[in-house]
Design a protein around this motif. Sequence first.
Motif, PDB file in Angstrom:
ATOM      1  N   UNK A 174       0.828  -1.206   0.000  1.00 49.61           N
ATOM      2  CA  UNK A 174       0.000   0.000   0.000  1.00 49.61           C
ATOM      3  C   UNK A 174       0.861   1.255   0.000  1.00 49.61           C
ATOM      4  N   UNK A 175       1.938   1.243   0.771  1.00 49.80           N
ATOM      5  CA  UNK A 175       2.885   2.358   0.813  1.00 49.80           C
ATOM      6  C   UNK A 175       3.394   2.654  -0.603  1.00 49.80           C
ATOM      7  N   UNK A 176       3.854   1.616  -1.289  1.00 53.75           N
ATOM      8  CA  UNK A 176       4.405   1.788  -2.637  1.00 53.75           C
ATOM      9  C   UNK A 176       3.336   2.244  -3.618  1.00 53.75           C
ATOM     10  N   UNK A 177       2.173   1.644  -3.553  1.00 54.41           N
ATOM     11  CA  UNK A 177       1.083   1.997  -4.457  1.00 54.41           C
ATOM     12  C   UNK A 177       0.647   3.442  -4.234  1.00 54.41           C
ATOM     13  N   UNK A 178       0.523   3.855  -2.984  1.00 53.35           N
ATOM     14  CA  UNK A 178       0.101   5.225  -2.688  1.00 53.35           C
ATOM     15  C   UNK A 178       1.160   6.244  -3.101  1.00 53.35           C
ATOM     16  N   UNK A 179       2.441   5.888  -2.959  1.00 56.34           N
ATOM     17  CA  UNK A 179       3.497   6.779  -3.457  1.00 56.34           C
ATOM     18  C   UNK A 179       3.384   6.936  -4.968  1.00 56.34           C
ATOM     19  N   UNK A 180       3.176   5.832  -5.657  1.00 59.77           N
ATOM     20  CA  UNK A 180       3.054   5.865  -7.112  1.00 59.77           C
ATOM     21  C   UNK A 180       1.848   6.699  -7.534  1.00 59.77           C
ATOM     22  N   UNK A 181       0.723   6.498  -6.856  1.00 60.44           N
ATOM     23  CA  UNK A 181      -0.499   7.241  -7.186  1.00 60.44           C
ATOM     24  C   UNK A 181      -0.368   8.735  -6.915  1.00 60.44           C
ATOM     25  N   UNK A 182       0.510   9.091  -5.973  1.00 61.07           N
ATOM     26  CA  UNK A 182       0.690  10.516  -5.687  1.00 61.07           C
ATOM     27  C   UNK A 182       1.774  11.145  -6.562  1.00 61.07           C
ATOM     28  N   UNK A 183       2.310  10.370  -7.515  1.00 63.51           N
ATOM     29  CA  UNK A 183       3.240  10.932  -8.485  1.00 63.51           C
ATOM     30  C   UNK A 183       4.714  10.698  -8.214  1.00 63.51           C
ATOM     31  N   UNK A 184       5.058   9.909  -7.206  1.00 64.96           N
ATOM     32  CA  UNK A 184       6.468   9.619  -6.927  1.00 64.96           C
ATOM     33  C   UNK A 184       7.038   8.758  -8.039  1.00 64.96           C
ATOM     34  N   UNK A 185       8.203   9.138  -8.524  1.00 62.07           N
ATOM     35  CA  UNK A 185       8.874   8.417  -9.602  1.00 62.07           C
ATOM     36  C   UNK A 185       9.193   6.985  -9.163  1.00 62.07           C
ATOM     37  N   UNK A 186       9.006   6.050 -10.071  1.00 63.45           N
ATOM     38  CA  UNK A 186       9.231   4.631  -9.794  1.00 63.45           C
ATOM     39  C   UNK A 186      10.652   4.357  -9.314  1.00 63.45           C
ATOM     40  N   UNK A 187      11.632   5.115  -9.816  1.00 67.99           N
ATOM     41  CA  UNK A 187      13.032   4.907  -9.390  1.00 67.99           C
ATOM     42  C   UNK A 187      13.211   5.244  -7.909  1.00 67.99           C
ATOM     43  N   UNK A 188      12.508   6.273  -7.430  1.00 68.74           N
ATOM     44  CA  UNK A 188      12.588   6.606  -6.008  1.00 68.74           C
ATOM     45  C   UNK A 188      11.916   5.529  -5.167  1.00 68.74           C
ATOM     46  N   UNK A 189      10.794   5.035  -5.648  1.00 71.66           N
ATOM     47  CA  UNK A 189      10.084   3.973  -4.922  1.00 71.66           C
ATOM     48  C   UNK A 189      10.974   2.737  -4.837  1.00 71.66           C
ATOM     49  N   UNK A 190      11.659   2.420  -5.928  1.00 79.48           N
ATOM     50  CA  UNK A 190      12.591   1.293  -5.943  1.00 79.48           C
ATOM     51  C   UNK A 190      13.654   1.461  -4.862  1.00 79.48           C
ATOM     52  N   UNK A 191      14.198   2.645  -4.768  1.00 75.98           N
ATOM     53  CA  UNK A 191      15.230   2.936  -3.767  1.00 75.98           C
ATOM     54  C   UNK A 191      14.661   2.849  -2.344  1.00 75.98           C
ATOM     55  N   UNK A 192      13.481   3.428  -2.136  1.00 76.93           N
ATOM     56  CA  UNK A 192      12.858   3.417  -0.815  1.00 76.93           C
ATOM     57  C   UNK A 192      12.536   2.005  -0.332  1.00 76.93           C
ATOM     58  N   UNK A 193      12.134   1.144  -1.257  1.00 73.15           N
ATOM     59  CA  UNK A 193      11.775  -0.227  -0.896  1.00 73.15           C
ATOM     60  C   UNK A 193      12.992  -1.146  -0.803  1.00 73.15           C
TER      61      UNK A 193
END
Length: 154
Positions: free
Chosen positions: A106-125
């Motif tokens: 949910x954290x990752x999905x909500x970040x993506x839905x709010x416009x966070x770049x996939x590369x940042x999400x990759x790093x955060x996870x």
Amino acid sequence: MLSLIYSCGLRSGELLALEPKHIDSKRNIVLLKNSKGKKDRIAPLSPKILELLRSYYLMYKPVKYLFEGNIVGEPYSEKSLQSIIKQSIKKASIKKPVTLHWLRHSYATHLLESGTDLRYIQELLGHSSSKTTEIYTHVSTKNIQQIKSPFDDL
């Protein structure tokens, strides 16, 4: 514990391994040591979570681990953490099957839905491969629903 898992996108093992010294309130980050793949990473720390953690710390005064079980200096157990989410699901009258890992999803999905770049999400996870993170592009439909068809401009 559940709020921290969701707010930082933590794995349950990462949460249970946290020590008070891993909470960097000056830089608003959580240091995650020896995560999956023996990698260290950081996660942003929400000011709201920091407030909760400060209250928690004053109340429970953990010695070694941020979340300790009945034995001082020993980490909270995975089984007890699973029990917490089961109780929370029941209390909230949620009928769908929910797991601790879903909070991370949910954290990752909500970040993506709010416009966070996939590369940042990759790093955060802490994903080594972008392919692992790309599963969230299939989960999130919010952005797809907002795309206007070129046909509408004809």
